[in-house]
Design an enzyme around this catalytic site. Structure first.
Site, PDB file in Angstrom:
ATOM      1  N   ASP A   1       0.832  -1.203   0.000  1.00 11.30           N
ATOM      2  CA  ASP A   1       0.000   0.000   0.000  1.00 11.30           C
ATOM      3  C   ASP A   1       0.871   1.259   0.000  1.00 11.30           C
ATOM      4  O   ASP A   1       1.972   1.257   0.544  1.00 11.30           O
ATOM      5  CB  ASP A   1      -0.904  -0.032   1.239  1.00 11.30           C
ATOM      6  CG  ASP A   1      -2.063   0.940   1.124  1.00 11.30           C
ATOM      7  OD1 ASP A   1      -2.314   1.469   0.014  1.00 11.30           O
ATOM      8  OD2 ASP A   1      -2.719   1.187   2.150  1.00 11.30           O
TER       9      ASP A   1
ATOM     10  N   ASN B   1     -10.801  -2.947  -5.839  1.00  9.87           N
ATOM     11  CA  ASN B   1     -10.031  -1.934  -6.583  1.00  9.87           C
ATOM     12  C   ASN B   1     -10.677  -1.521  -7.906  1.00  9.87           C
ATOM     13  O   ASN B   1     -10.294  -0.512  -8.504  1.00  9.87           O
ATOM     14  CB  ASN B   1      -8.593  -2.419  -6.839  1.00  9.87           C
ATOM     15  CG  ASN B   1      -7.713  -2.369  -5.607  1.00  9.87           C
ATOM     16  OD1 ASN B   1      -6.766  -3.140  -5.470  1.00  9.87           O
ATOM     17  ND2 ASN B   1      -8.002  -1.464  -4.676  1.00  9.87           N
TER      18      ASN B   1
HETATM   19  C1  FPP Z   1      -2.208   0.125  -3.175  1.00 10.69           C
HETATM   20  O1  FPP Z   1      -1.636   1.404  -3.107  1.00 10.69           O
HETATM   21  C2  FPP Z   1      -1.645  -0.563  -4.305  1.00 10.69           C
HETATM   22  C3  FPP Z   1      -2.345  -1.180  -5.282  1.00 10.69           C
HETATM   23  C4  FPP Z   1      -3.808  -1.211  -5.345  1.00 10.69           C
HETATM   24  C5  FPP Z   1      -1.655  -1.793  -6.410  1.00 10.69           C
HETATM   25  C6  FPP Z   1      -0.488  -2.649  -6.045  1.00 10.69           C
HETATM   26  C7  FPP Z   1       0.275  -2.799  -7.268  1.00 10.69           C
HETATM   27  C8  FPP Z   1       1.597  -2.722  -7.380  1.00 10.69           C
HETATM   28  C9  FPP Z   1       2.560  -2.638  -6.277  1.00 10.69           C
HETATM   29  C10 FPP Z   1       2.106  -2.726  -8.746  1.00 10.69           C
HETATM   30  C11 FPP Z   1       2.889  -3.844  -9.156  1.00 10.69           C
HETATM   31  C12 FPP Z   1       2.429  -5.206  -8.839  1.00 10.69           C
HETATM   32  C13 FPP Z   1       2.804  -6.239  -9.586  1.00 10.69           C
HETATM   33  C14 FPP Z   1       2.478  -7.603  -9.199  1.00 10.69           C
HETATM   34  C15 FPP Z   1       3.547  -6.035 -10.827  1.00 10.69           C
HETATM   35  P1  FPP Z   1      -2.560   2.661  -3.299  1.00 10.69           P
HETATM   36  O2  FPP Z   1      -2.501   3.076  -4.703  1.00 10.69           O
HETATM   37  O3  FPP Z   1      -3.918   2.385  -2.768  1.00 10.69           O
HETATM   38  O4  FPP Z   1      -1.842   3.721  -2.429  1.00 10.69           O
HETATM   39  P2  FPP Z   1      -2.526   4.951  -1.678  1.00 10.69           P
HETATM   40  O5  FPP Z   1      -3.220   4.354  -0.478  1.00 10.69           O
HETATM   41  O6  FPP Z   1      -1.356   5.791  -1.313  1.00 10.69           O
HETATM   42  O7  FPP Z   1      -3.456   5.627  -2.615  1.00 10.69           O
END
Ligand code: FPP
Length: 250
Positions: free
Chosen positions: A28, A76
């Site tokens: 996250d 998501n």
């Molecule tokens: C949550 O952070 C992250 C995600 C929903 C996506 C996770 C994906 C990756 C790390 C990309 C790569 C993965 C692979 C397997 C290639 P957020 O965007 O919700 O963060 P925030 O809470 O700061 O908005």
């Protein structure tokens, strides 16, 4: 069906014998990391993907045999169309780009989650990566994509109910060993340690059944800043924990 005991061992490095064998990570903080740099959220997801590579690479030296990462949840889809499309394109790119390296590192990749909503091109790449790495006995990497713990339990229950209806399973025989056999994670051991980055202290529908006795670490680091050193420190602190699984020490 392969079970944990069939899967070849990876060697724990000196001093990590008490470390977690199965680490699961809620990655996250990509969005906030990007926003702090005045960049679009997808910039953070791309940086996050580079961290995945580093973390996968350090697993053998930390004695981590199973790594499970939460890439995209069933919730998501509520994000903007631009972000969802960008993430799907990033997953396709990651698989195409990393396939050779993962195979060369002896990593076996599995995907968990419901594939029905994913596009055909992505599903084909996921299948290819699973096939390409299925003989590998090093780090067992599981990528949760369109995964939700409640959705997984509901899908498992549906399959179990079908077996009952078909006369293959007697309801009297259903106990807590039965349902896990129907879960997406049926060949994996439960996670020993679940890590969530970015300062949020919730599990967001991740491995609900499997994490009943996992240790949790909620750390402030945003995922794109997470390092192998930080994971090593979490493994060391895991080793110092007293896990009783509901029992008392005699
Ligand atoms: C949550 O952070 C992250 C995600 C929903 C996506 C996770 C994906 C990756 C790390 C990309 C790569 C993965 C692979 C397997 C290639 P957020 O965007 O919700 O963060 P925030 O809470 O700061 O908005």
């Amino acid at each position: 069906m392969k079970t944990d005991t069939d899967i070849g061992d990876t060697r724990p490095a000196e001093g990590v014998e008490r470390g977690p064998r199965h680490v699961a990570i809620i990655m996250d903080g990509n969005g906030r990391w990007a926003q702090a740099r005045g960049r679009p959220r997808l910039f953070g997801h791309h940086a996050g993907a580079r961290r995945v590579r580093e973390v996968v690479e350090c697993c053998p030296s930390l004695g981590i045999r199973y790594l499970t990462i939460f890439a995209f949840s069933t919730e998501n889809w509520k994000r903007t169309q631009v972000e969802v499309a960008g993430l799907m394109s990033l997953f396709r790119r990651y698989i195409s780009k990393e396939m050779k390296a993962l195979a060369a590192q002896n990593v076996r990749v599995r995907f968990i989650g419901d594939r029905v909503r994913l596009d055909k091109k992505l599903i084909a790449l996921m299948d290819a990566l699973e096939r390409e790495t299925e003989g590998n006995e090093g780090t067992q990497l599981t990528i949760a994509l369109n995964y939700g713990g409640r959705d997984e339990v509901a899908r498992a229950t549906k399959r179990l109910a079908r077996d009952v209806a078909d006369g293959k399973l007697d309801p009297a025989d259903v106990d807590e060993e039965t349902l896990p056999k129907y879960l997406d994670t049926c060949v994996l051991p439960d996670p020993d340690l679940v890590v969530r980055t970015s300062g949020e202290a919730r599990i967001s529908n991740f491995l609900l059944w499997q994490s009943a006795y996992s240790e949790y670490e909620f750390i402030d680091t945003l995922w794109p800043d997470f390092t192998a050193e930080e994971l090593a420190a979490l493994c060391r602190s895991f080793g110092a924990r007293d896990r009783r699984f509901g029992a008392v020490k005699t």
